[in-house]
Scaffold this motif. Structure first.
Motif, PDB file in Angstrom:
ATOM      1  N   CYS A  14       1.394  -7.172   5.146  1.00  0.00           N
ATOM      2  CA  CYS A  14       1.339  -5.615   3.633  1.00  0.00           C
ATOM      3  C   CYS A  14       2.781  -5.236   4.112  1.00  0.00           C
ATOM      4  O   CYS A  14       3.708  -4.865   4.618  1.00  0.00           O
ATOM      5  CB  CYS A  14       0.139  -5.181   4.089  1.00  0.00           C
ATOM      6  SG  CYS A  14      -1.419  -5.890   3.738  1.00  0.00           S
ATOM      7  N   PHE A  53      -5.764  -2.931   8.513  1.00  0.00           N
ATOM      8  CA  PHE A  53      -5.040  -3.571   7.932  1.00  0.00           C
ATOM      9  C   PHE A  53      -4.783  -4.842   8.198  1.00  0.00           C
ATOM     10  O   PHE A  53      -4.830  -6.212   7.822  1.00  0.00           O
ATOM     11  CB  PHE A  53      -3.029  -3.233   7.931  1.00  0.00           C
ATOM     12  CG  PHE A  53      -2.985  -1.682   7.362  1.00  0.00           C
ATOM     13  CD1 PHE A  53      -3.060  -2.481   6.295  1.00  0.00           C
ATOM     14  CD2 PHE A  53      -2.458  -0.472   6.920  1.00  0.00           C
ATOM     15  CE1 PHE A  53      -2.695  -1.200   4.655  1.00  0.00           C
ATOM     16  CE2 PHE A  53      -2.941   0.736   6.385  1.00  0.00           C
ATOM     17  CZ  PHE A  53      -2.414   0.548   5.151  1.00  0.00           C
ATOM     18  N   TRP A  82       0.850   4.539   0.591  1.00  0.00           N
ATOM     19  CA  TRP A  82      -0.307   5.384   2.074  1.00  0.00           C
ATOM     20  C   TRP A  82      -0.172   6.872   2.036  1.00  0.00           C
ATOM     21  O   TRP A  82       0.730   7.388   2.464  1.00  0.00           O
ATOM     22  CB  TRP A  82      -0.812   4.698   3.070  1.00  0.00           C
ATOM     23  CG  TRP A  82      -1.492   5.121   4.017  1.00  0.00           C
ATOM     24  CD1 TRP A  82      -2.868   6.149   3.997  1.00  0.00           C
ATOM     25  CD2 TRP A  82      -1.738   4.822   5.017  1.00  0.00           C
ATOM     26  NE1 TRP A  82      -3.370   6.416   4.986  1.00  0.00           N
ATOM     27  CE2 TRP A  82      -3.029   6.050   6.046  1.00  0.00           C
ATOM     28  CE3 TRP A  82      -0.816   4.901   6.363  1.00  0.00           C
ATOM     29  CZ2 TRP A  82      -3.161   5.844   7.386  1.00  0.00           C
ATOM     30  CZ3 TRP A  82      -1.015   4.584   7.903  1.00  0.00           C
ATOM     31  CH2 TRP A  82      -1.959   5.669   8.416  1.00  0.00           C
ATOM     32  N   ILE A  90       6.748  -1.324   7.432  1.00  0.00           N
ATOM     33  CA  ILE A  90       6.705  -0.415   6.402  1.00  0.00           C
ATOM     34  C   ILE A  90       7.378   0.343   6.043  1.00  0.00           C
ATOM     35  O   ILE A  90       8.900  -0.281   6.367  1.00  0.00           O
ATOM     36  CB  ILE A  90       6.591   0.642   8.596  1.00  0.00           C
ATOM     37  CG1 ILE A  90       6.694   0.955   9.094  1.00  0.00           C
ATOM     38  CG2 ILE A  90       5.232  -0.160   8.642  1.00  0.00           C
ATOM     39  CD1 ILE A  90       7.066   1.500   9.851  1.00  0.00           C
ATOM     40  N   VAL A 109       3.632  -1.672   3.719  1.00  0.00           N
ATOM     41  CA  VAL A 109       2.968  -0.343   3.781  1.00  0.00           C
ATOM     42  C   VAL A 109       3.350   1.324   4.213  1.00  0.00           C
ATOM     43  O   VAL A 109       4.667   1.387   4.799  1.00  0.00           O
ATOM     44  CB  VAL A 109       1.975   0.281   5.313  1.00  0.00           C
ATOM     45  CG1 VAL A 109       1.312   1.539   5.414  1.00  0.00           C
ATOM     46  CG2 VAL A 109       0.600  -1.189   5.806  1.00  0.00           C
ATOM     47  N   PHE A 128       0.832  -0.660  -0.111  1.00  0.00           N
ATOM     48  CA  PHE A 128       0.105   0.297   0.154  1.00  0.00           C
ATOM     49  C   PHE A 128       0.542   1.234   0.307  1.00  0.00           C
ATOM     50  O   PHE A 128       1.766   1.159   1.293  1.00  0.00           O
ATOM     51  CB  PHE A 128      -0.720  -0.069   1.010  1.00  0.00           C
ATOM     52  CG  PHE A 128      -2.145  -1.164   1.507  1.00  0.00           C
ATOM     53  CD1 PHE A 128      -3.051  -0.600   0.576  1.00  0.00           C
ATOM     54  CD2 PHE A 128      -1.752  -1.997   1.614  1.00  0.00           C
ATOM     55  CE1 PHE A 128      -4.311  -1.659   0.753  1.00  0.00           C
ATOM     56  CE2 PHE A 128      -2.696  -3.572   1.896  1.00  0.00           C
ATOM     57  CZ  PHE A 128      -4.362  -2.916   0.781  1.00  0.00           C
TER      58      PHE A 128
END
Length: 299
Positions: free
Chosen positions: A59, A52, A14, A87, A61, A12
């Motif tokens: 994921c 999430f 974001w 992340i 992110v 993702f």
């Protein structure tokens, strides 16, 4: 977006906040003059982490803005996401919370920290480059994969070498320089660079491998099958989930729990892409460029 199998299933990109403590001249006009002037109420960090987690997928992110560290409760957000996901962050590192982030968030769950330098804006605001270096080194010392980013805005090309020397003297040893994307004095970039400027850029790109395809004019993949919308997504500041930065097809909203991905890969409809590094990662059969690695560009 790595040469080896990644430990995550979905990615993702974001745009988590409009707030920014910088006002860079070369920031994308839609961000600089529209988004960054309209602050929305950001969601609670705990809610985002739950959303999430509810996806049932590990994921990656990517978080950008605006300036991610200005998201209320940003360190808590990262700490929560890192428990079950990975992340990466695009930041200017002009925050007093960087050292707390380095203490509370495990480096093993952070794929990348891209730390933009933005020298003219630092000078305008009186932000010492030593403070940037201190935050950068705090991340590197704690084991984070942190890289400095220099945007090659045309008026900065003459000072680029001197700025690099300053950074190296302060211990900032991993620097990537990337092309400017936008319009300056009526010329569109990256197409507008002269041959001499292109040579300078390619000689000083550092770890950033995507300057070559940008300068070669690789700006469209229209008609080619892409996994965007299936396993990679763009999330806007309101929580809307879109196919990617270049294609606004919507798949619901992450914040309110209505997000549903597409079931099949679909051809890219974009006439011109905005984030080339993502395209080269998400295309079903992408062209290969040496040294491709996890990355998220400033848009």
């Amino acid at each position: 977006m790595t040469p080896a199998p990644a430990p995550w299933e979905w990615e993702f990109d974001w745009h988590l906040t409009n707030r920014c403590n910088f006002f860079c001249e070369y920031c994308h006009p839609q961000i600089r003059y529209v988004l960054n002037r309209k602050h929305l109420d950001e969601p609670d960090p705990g809610l985002v982490v739950r959303r999430f987690d509810d996806l049932g997928k590990v994921c990656l992110v990517h978080m950008s803005g605006g300036e991610p560290f200005m998201f209320p409760g940003f360190v808590s957000l990262c700490e929560g996401l890192a428990r079950g996901h990975f992340i990466s962050i695009n930041t200017n590192l002009a925050s007093n919370d960087v050292e707390e982030f380095a203490r509370r968030v495990p480096a093993s769950r952070v794929a990348k920290v891209v730390a933009a330098i933005h020298m003219p804006e630092r000078e305008r605001l009186g932000e010492e480059l030593t403070a940037y270096a201190r935050n950068y080194l705090a991340l590197r010392t704690a084991g984070f994969d942190a890289t400095a980013l220099y945007v090659l805005y045309p008026p900065l090309l003459d000072r680029f070498a001197d700025d690099l020397d300053q950074l190296r003297a302060l211990g900032v040893d991993h620097v990537r320089a990337k092309v400017f994307k936008g319009v300056h004095q009526g010329r569109r970039y990256p197409e507008g660079y002269t041959e001499q400027e292109k040579a300078l850029i390619l000689a000083n790109s550092g770890e950033y491998v995507f300057n070559r395809p940008y300068l070669d004019g690789v700006l469209s993949f229209r008609g080619q099958p892409c996994t965007a919308g299936v396993s990679s997504f763009k999330v806007t500041v309101t929580g809307e989930v879109r196919r990617c930065a270049s294609v606004p097809t919507s798949y619901g909203n992450l914040y309110d729990g209505t997000f549903r991905p597409s079931a099949v890969d679909a051809p890219c409809p974009a006439k011109r892409v905005l984030v080339l590094s993502q395209c080269l990662s998400y295309l079903v059969d992408p062209p290969k460029y040496a040294g491709q690695a996890t990355d998220l560009e400033d848009e």
